[in-house]
Design a protein around this motif. Sequence first.
Motif, PDB file in Angstrom:
ATOM      1  N   VAL A  58       0.833  -1.205   0.000  1.00  0.00           N
ATOM      2  CA  VAL A  58       0.000   0.000   0.000  1.00  0.00           C
ATOM      3  C   VAL A  58       0.871   1.261   0.000  1.00  0.00           C
ATOM      4  O   VAL A  58       1.789   1.397   0.806  1.00  0.00           O
ATOM      5  N   TYR A 117       0.508   5.647  -0.415  1.00  0.00           N
ATOM      6  CA  TYR A 117      -0.404   6.786  -0.519  1.00  0.00           C
ATOM      7  C   TYR A 117       0.391   8.070  -0.714  1.00  0.00           C
ATOM      8  O   TYR A 117       1.238   8.422   0.094  1.00  0.00           O
ATOM      9  N   HIS A 123      -6.988   4.414   6.062  1.00  0.00           N
ATOM     10  CA  HIS A 123      -7.071   3.482   4.938  1.00  0.00           C
ATOM     11  C   HIS A 123      -7.880   2.251   5.314  1.00  0.00           C
ATOM     12  O   HIS A 123      -8.548   1.657   4.487  1.00  0.00           O
ATOM     13  N   GLY A 167     -11.483   2.665   4.737  1.00  0.00           N
ATOM     14  CA  GLY A 167     -11.864   3.167   3.426  1.00  0.00           C
ATOM     15  C   GLY A 167     -12.117   4.661   3.354  1.00  0.00           C
ATOM     16  O   GLY A 167     -12.671   5.145   2.378  1.00  0.00           O
ATOM     17  N   ALA A 190      -8.373   6.148   0.064  1.00  0.00           N
ATOM     18  CA  ALA A 190      -8.046   5.017  -0.809  1.00  0.00           C
ATOM     19  C   ALA A 190      -6.565   5.098  -1.160  1.00  0.00           C
ATOM     20  O   ALA A 190      -6.045   6.172  -1.420  1.00  0.00           O
ATOM     21  N   THR A 212      -3.101   5.105  -3.210  1.00  0.00           N
ATOM     22  CA  THR A 212      -2.801   5.478  -4.592  1.00  0.00           C
ATOM     23  C   THR A 212      -2.277   4.267  -5.363  1.00  0.00           C
ATOM     24  O   THR A 212      -2.415   4.196  -6.573  1.00  0.00           O
ATOM     25  N   SER A 213      -1.658   3.310  -4.649  1.00  0.00           N
ATOM     26  CA  SER A 213      -1.366   2.020  -5.284  1.00  0.00           C
ATOM     27  C   SER A 213      -1.349   0.944  -4.209  1.00  0.00           C
ATOM     28  O   SER A 213      -1.204   1.248  -3.033  1.00  0.00           O
ATOM     29  N   HIS A 251      -3.140  -2.829  -2.548  1.00  0.00           N
ATOM     30  CA  HIS A 251      -4.480  -3.341  -2.250  1.00  0.00           C
ATOM     31  C   HIS A 251      -4.679  -3.553  -0.769  1.00  0.00           C
ATOM     32  O   HIS A 251      -3.741  -3.840  -0.043  1.00  0.00           O
ATOM     33  N   ASP A 274     -11.255  -7.183  -1.797  1.00  0.00           N
ATOM     34  CA  ASP A 274     -10.518  -5.950  -2.029  1.00  0.00           C
ATOM     35  C   ASP A 274     -11.448  -4.772  -1.754  1.00  0.00           C
ATOM     36  O   ASP A 274     -12.466  -4.603  -2.424  1.00  0.00           O
ATOM     37  N   ILE A 275     -11.092  -3.940  -0.778  1.00  0.00           N
ATOM     38  CA  ILE A 275     -12.021  -2.876  -0.388  1.00  0.00           C
ATOM     39  C   ILE A 275     -12.051  -1.728  -1.387  1.00  0.00           C
ATOM     40  O   ILE A 275     -12.896  -0.848  -1.307  1.00  0.00           O
ATOM     41  N   CYS A 276     -11.112  -1.725  -2.324  1.00  0.00           N
ATOM     42  CA  CYS A 276     -11.121  -0.645  -3.313  1.00  0.00           C
ATOM     43  C   CYS A 276     -11.795  -1.076  -4.607  1.00  0.00           C
ATOM     44  O   CYS A 276     -11.945  -0.274  -5.536  1.00  0.00           O
ATOM     45  N   LYS A 330     -18.662   0.120   0.929  1.00  0.00           N
ATOM     46  CA  LYS A 330     -17.821   0.887   1.860  1.00  0.00           C
ATOM     47  C   LYS A 330     -18.549   1.179   3.163  1.00  0.00           C
ATOM     48  O   LYS A 330     -17.951   1.243   4.219  1.00  0.00           O
TER      49      LYS A 330
END
Lengths: 267, 293, 293
Positions: free
Chosen positions: C16, C18, C60, C63, C66, C68-69, C71, C78-80, C86
């Motif tokens: 993860v 951000y 994060h 949620g 989110a 930026t890259s 999971h 996968d929450i994104c 959400k």
Amino acid sequence: MIRDITIGQYYPVDSPIHRLDPRVKLAGTMLFLVSLFAFSGYLGYVIAAVFVGIVIKISKVPFRYIVRGLKPVLILLLFTLLFNVFLTREGKELFSWGIIHIYDQGLIIAGLMAVRLILLVIGTSLMTFTTTPNQLTDGLEKGLRGLKKIKVPVHEIAMMMSIALRFIPILIEETDKIMKAQQARGADFESGKLLQRAKALVPLLVPLVVSAFRRANDLALAMEARCYHGGDGRTKMKPLKYKKRDAVAYLILFGYVGLVIGSGFLF
Amino acid sequence: MKKSMLRTKNLVFEYIRRDEEGNVEDILRALDDVSLEVQKGEFVAILGHNGSGKSTVAKHINALLSPTEGAVFVNDMDTQDEEHLWDIRKSAGMVFQNPDNQIIATVVEEDVAFGPENVGVPTEEIWRRVEESLTAVGMTAYRTHSPNKLSGGQKQRVAIAGIMAMRPDCIILDEPTAMLDPVGRKEVMKTVHELNKIEGVTILLITHYMDEVIDADRVIVMDEGKIVMQGTPRQIFSQVDKLKGYRLDVPQVTELAYELKKQGVPMPDGILTVEEFTAAYTAVKAKYGQGSV
Amino acid sequence: METTRDLQECMVLDHVNYVYGEGTAYEKHALRDINLVIGKGEFIGLIGHTGSGKSTLVQHLNGLIAPTSGHIYYRGNDICAAGFNKKELRSKVGLVFQYPEHQLFETTVVKDVAFGPKNMGLPQLEIDMGTFAALKEAGVSEELYDASPFELSGGQKRRVAIAGVLAMQPDILILDEPTAGLDPRGRDEILDRIAQIHAEGNRTIILVSHSMEDVAKYASRLIVMKEGSVFCDGTPKEVFEAYKDLEKIGLAAPQVTYLSEALRQAGVALPHNATTLEEAKELLLADWKGGIR
């Protein structure tokens, strides 16, 4: 995001514009705003735009930063634009569908109106970008001190303004925090009908108002503890004094205003 | 010769709650017969849990509150004497808990100048004082910054500089570190101690953090609006159970020594630091034991 | 309570990152390559300086932000991913912000606590049951249920705010500095309450804290953050054993750890360093009894 709002914020660099007396900048902004509505003809737009461009360049405030400040007024801008496009009934009709008629004059007027509004916002925000709120209020206080004679509380108004400006970023950050906290409890600020959305604001506004009062109370105590008792007998760390550059700035300003108004008669 | 800086004499303060028609509903005695004295140059800490009345005392010294009964003196001036109001606030400056809510200006140096401006200090003198005060708290590098971009500890140091610029004899700090992280707390405490030692400013520190009062000259413990304990940090921290009864705490080593003593290890009372504990433990072990020492 | 690291039951963070303000002068890499498995039923202490990314990380997990890259998986989902609910995630991963009492807004305690379950769209009976269970779990006494939240004391308000999150029946309860601004007793009461919520409520706890003493006492796993990355991750014993590394990033071990170290240097043969007061007491009593004549 809400924190991206840059309008009304000071941009701390050193430039000739930053160093000008705030009274010059206040008067300049007023004159500029008046000038925007004083000219007719396209040349006026060009002169005003060039003038703003030069001032931006001298002020060293990045253009991108200024553009970001335009975001909040985008909706207003769009609204005026549409208003003008749909309601103007002059010139050649370009498009017609049902009750919607679009004329070429409408497009032109809308475009020019948008330019005027953008120049207006940039002009005023340039003042706040280059003047600290304290200077601004000092400028107002001194520039308007004549009004004291007719019992206008000039100092108090100036102090209130400067405090408001100091607390705007703090309250914006706080709004962001409370919003997130309520979202974590399942609050939804983004969807729903207008009434539902308005209702969703209660959990946001109540804590925000409570906090604003708490801060105001704290601040009042802190100011009293530091011997604040209004404007009487107050001295200044940075008293306002006109310098040579301010005189030059006034001359340039008047020159600009003359040029803008004159441009209407020239062509 | 010792000279009195602050003095409260049988101070009583009552909050009166009224209902909508203005009838008295409830009287809350926030301070009950508080008499204390702080000498010039001293570093005194007032300890107490939330709601013990310690902040109410502070507000009286700065003449932000007026006693219901009794009296408060700053530099021998009565705080109820309107004539001395500004002199009192000049000589006893106050730093509050929330760093955000006491900074008025949007540029650090302009905020430091706020106090001197209010009392009519001439411009050149203001500049001199701003310079000196920012140097005293180590914030000179930030003088043209916006307070919003500073850390909590830095903001609190700016607030202290704002008080220093009024050239006070005494600073009252009302829980100055309660909203800070450990780094900020250390910064602020270091600054406060330096002001006391180097500039000779009298300090009255109000807190509920035990580790901040260890280096004080004297500690006053408050509970339910009364002074319940007074003495050197060592004398105060010797009484672990009593402190806990007042919703307070002691440093881990102090508590550990106390617990060991209860279990029969003859540790002395009032241990305040790791070094003291180590010395004391090895000493008692050498005296009574045959272990490794 | 039981802990499990079965990935279907856990929260998993996979690479993860951000970054905010990408491409502008304000660009900041707030989280860097975070890989974590948060087991069901764990009690985790999350520590690090202000600005080390702790708050960003916990936001994060439910949620609010989110990545930026990378999971984030909650119970294998996968929450994104598009279509992930959400709102339900936010009820399952409860987040109590710093100074949570500042977000109270309703006219009574009960109504305020019911805000969360109401937003979940539950039937009235379930809302009521959840609300009262949460108030009980958070330790709010019954006579306060109909009071205005604004009339309560600081500690009581905070419990009500915690109840407001518990009312959504979260599996994971995250608390961002729940003891900030409380006095020592208030702090102990809240922490003991959290320990009880962990033990009896079958919930995973993530406690964001600045106090090494507190996390050492309550958490079974510590995650230390530094400049947006995980600096170390292990049991309190493991993390504090390497206290010299912690000092390098400006953090410290509990005072008893330093005491153990100092005692060993002075020749006291302790088998290992202590991290809590209880442990130090046991070690020293054993040493004392072993060494006495």
